[in-house]
Design an enzyme around this catalytic site. Structure first.
Site, PDB file in Angstrom:
ATOM      1  N   LYS A  67       0.820  -1.217   0.000  1.00 10.48           N
ATOM      2  CA  LYS A  67       0.000   0.000   0.000  1.00 10.48           C
ATOM      3  C   LYS A  67       0.862   1.281   0.000  1.00 10.48           C
ATOM      4  O   LYS A  67       2.069   1.226   0.282  1.00 10.48           O
ATOM      5  CB  LYS A  67      -0.936  -0.035   1.218  1.00 10.48           C
ATOM      6  CG  LYS A  67      -1.954  -1.182   1.157  1.00 10.48           C
ATOM      7  CD  LYS A  67      -2.935  -1.113   2.335  1.00 10.48           C
ATOM      8  CE  LYS A  67      -3.958  -2.241   2.257  1.00 10.48           C
ATOM      9  NZ  LYS A  67      -4.962  -2.148   3.343  1.00 10.48           N
TER      10      LYS A  67
ATOM     11  N   TYR B 224     -12.540  -2.035  -3.529  1.00 12.53           N
ATOM     12  CA  TYR B 224     -13.023  -2.076  -2.139  1.00 12.53           C
ATOM     13  C   TYR B 224     -14.545  -1.938  -2.044  1.00 12.53           C
ATOM     14  O   TYR B 224     -15.064  -1.580  -0.980  1.00 12.53           O
ATOM     15  CB  TYR B 224     -12.331  -0.989  -1.306  1.00 12.53           C
ATOM     16  CG  TYR B 224     -10.931  -1.382  -0.869  1.00 12.53           C
ATOM     17  CD1 TYR B 224     -10.725  -2.443   0.020  1.00 12.53           C
ATOM     18  CD2 TYR B 224      -9.806  -0.715  -1.335  1.00 12.53           C
ATOM     19  CE1 TYR B 224      -9.449  -2.819   0.423  1.00 12.53           C
ATOM     20  CE2 TYR B 224      -8.519  -1.087  -0.934  1.00 12.53           C
ATOM     21  CZ  TYR B 224      -8.354  -2.138  -0.057  1.00 12.53           C
ATOM     22  OH  TYR B 224      -7.098  -2.513   0.349  1.00 12.53           O
TER      23      TYR B 224
ATOM     24  N   PHE C 246     -15.444   4.112   6.820  1.00 16.93           N
ATOM     25  CA  PHE C 246     -14.090   4.469   6.394  1.00 16.93           C
ATOM     26  C   PHE C 246     -13.866   4.305   4.890  1.00 16.93           C
ATOM     27  O   PHE C 246     -12.750   4.517   4.398  1.00 16.93           O
ATOM     28  CB  PHE C 246     -13.055   3.644   7.170  1.00 16.93           C
ATOM     29  CG  PHE C 246     -13.200   2.148   7.052  1.00 16.93           C
ATOM     30  CD1 PHE C 246     -12.729   1.469   5.938  1.00 16.93           C
ATOM     31  CD2 PHE C 246     -13.793   1.417   8.066  1.00 16.93           C
ATOM     32  CE1 PHE C 246     -12.857   0.093   5.827  1.00 16.93           C
ATOM     33  CE2 PHE C 246     -13.926   0.033   7.972  1.00 16.93           C
ATOM     34  CZ  PHE C 246     -13.450  -0.619   6.837  1.00 16.93           C
TER      35      PHE C 246
ATOM     36  N   THR D  53      -5.474  -6.864  10.851  1.00 15.45           N
ATOM     37  CA  THR D  53      -5.758  -5.595  10.162  1.00 15.45           C
ATOM     38  C   THR D  53      -5.210  -4.398  10.942  1.00 15.45           C
ATOM     39  O   THR D  53      -4.580  -3.513  10.374  1.00 15.45           O
ATOM     40  CB  THR D  53      -7.287  -5.430   9.991  1.00 15.45           C
ATOM     41  OG1 THR D  53      -7.807  -6.610   9.385  1.00 15.45           O
ATOM     42  CG2 THR D  53      -7.621  -4.216   9.152  1.00 15.45           C
TER      43      THR D  53
ATOM     44  N   ASN E 139      -2.033   0.309   6.631  1.00 12.77           N
ATOM     45  CA  ASN E 139      -1.478  -0.907   7.243  1.00 12.77           C
ATOM     46  C   ASN E 139      -0.621  -1.718   6.276  1.00 12.77           C
ATOM     47  O   ASN E 139      -0.480  -2.926   6.408  1.00 12.77           O
ATOM     48  CB  ASN E 139      -2.592  -1.748   7.883  1.00 12.77           C
ATOM     49  CG  ASN E 139      -3.653  -2.162   6.884  1.00 12.77           C
ATOM     50  OD1 ASN E 139      -3.533  -1.895   5.701  1.00 12.77           O
ATOM     51  ND2 ASN E 139      -4.682  -2.838   7.369  1.00 12.77           N
TER      52      ASN E 139
ATOM     53  N   HIS F  12      -2.195  -5.479   1.564  1.00 13.38           N
ATOM     54  CA  HIS F  12      -3.490  -6.147   1.374  1.00 13.38           C
ATOM     55  C   HIS F  12      -3.203  -7.580   0.956  1.00 13.38           C
ATOM     56  O   HIS F  12      -2.250  -7.835   0.229  1.00 13.38           O
ATOM     57  CB  HIS F  12      -4.294  -5.464   0.256  1.00 13.38           C
ATOM     58  CG  HIS F  12      -5.437  -6.314  -0.242  1.00 13.38           C
ATOM     59  ND1 HIS F  12      -6.675  -6.304   0.370  1.00 13.38           N
ATOM     60  CD2 HIS F  12      -5.502  -7.248  -1.237  1.00 13.38           C
ATOM     61  CE1 HIS F  12      -7.460  -7.185  -0.262  1.00 13.38           C
ATOM     62  NE2 HIS F  12      -6.773  -7.763  -1.234  1.00 13.38           N
TER      63      HIS F  12
ATOM     64  N   GLU G 211      -9.504 -11.090  -7.532  1.00 11.56           N
ATOM     65  CA  GLU G 211      -8.576  -9.970  -7.350  1.00 11.56           C
ATOM     66  C   GLU G 211      -7.359 -10.088  -8.277  1.00 11.56           C
ATOM     67  O   GLU G 211      -6.840  -9.079  -8.763  1.00 11.56           O
ATOM     68  CB  GLU G 211      -8.144  -9.887  -5.881  1.00 11.56           C
ATOM     69  CG  GLU G 211      -9.302  -9.471  -4.978  1.00 11.56           C
ATOM     70  CD  GLU G 211      -8.943  -9.406  -3.499  1.00 11.56           C
ATOM     71  OE1 GLU G 211      -7.791  -9.731  -3.127  1.00 11.56           O
ATOM     72  OE2 GLU G 211      -9.814  -9.026  -2.711  1.00 11.56           O
TER      73      GLU G 211
END
Ligand code: GDP
Length: 140
Positions: free
Chosen positions: A11, A51, A59, A93, A114, A117, A128
């Site tokens: 990320k 997402y 969020f 997470t 974080n 993924h 994905e």
């Protein structure tokens, strides 16, 4: 044990801090193999679609903004029980809950930023991987 493939994303918080190599080493040390990898910038539309399952969560907007805030590295990892193994190496997470030695414990900034993924099921891994890679971009 079955050989599986899973989708991993490094990320923006991690690419910003130049942690791609350190994170990749964690995966390779755990016996996972990179069979595809590319550094890209997600569009807003890609982040929202990827997402979409979290659309109703408070969020969601912040998460999509974060995921488009810098480059990401999308990658296909292969190995025995790769989906569960990847989740184990990533950690929980929220880094406050993550086990010692996991990527998120070592590197995550907070529950949103974080660092990584990883697909959470075989079904989602297949979806994905197709989201980011053509078959001929994956070389096992
Ligand atoms: P994962 O499978 O461990 O990545 O966790 P989830 O599928 O539940 O959430 C997807 C992503 O949304 C997480 O990796 C975080 O980046 C973000 N996220 C999850 N929970 C929260 C939260 O409570 N607040 C914020 N801001 N982001 C969250």
């Amino acid at each position: 044990m079955t050989v599986e493939r899973t989708l991993s994303i490094i990320k923006p918080d991690a690419t910003r801090r130049n942690l791609t190599g350190a994170i990749n080493k964690c995966f390779e040390d755990a016996g996972l193999r990179f069979v595809a990898q590319k550094r890209i910038r997600l569009s807003a539309q890609q982040a929202e679609e990827f997402y979409a399952v979290h659309e109703e969560r408070p969020f969601y907007g912040d998460l999509c903004a974060f995921m488009t805030s810098g480059p990401v590295v999308v990658q296909v990892l292969e190995g025995e029980d790769a989906i569960a193994k990847n989740r184990e190496v990533m950690g929980a997470t929220n880094p406050d809950d993550a086990a010692d030695g996991t990527i998120r414990k070592q590197f995550a900034e907070n529950v949103e930023a974080n660092s990584v993924h990883g697909s959470d099921s075989a079904e989602n891994a297949a979806i994905e991987i197709k989201f980011f890679f053509e078959d001929d971009e994956i070389v096992g």
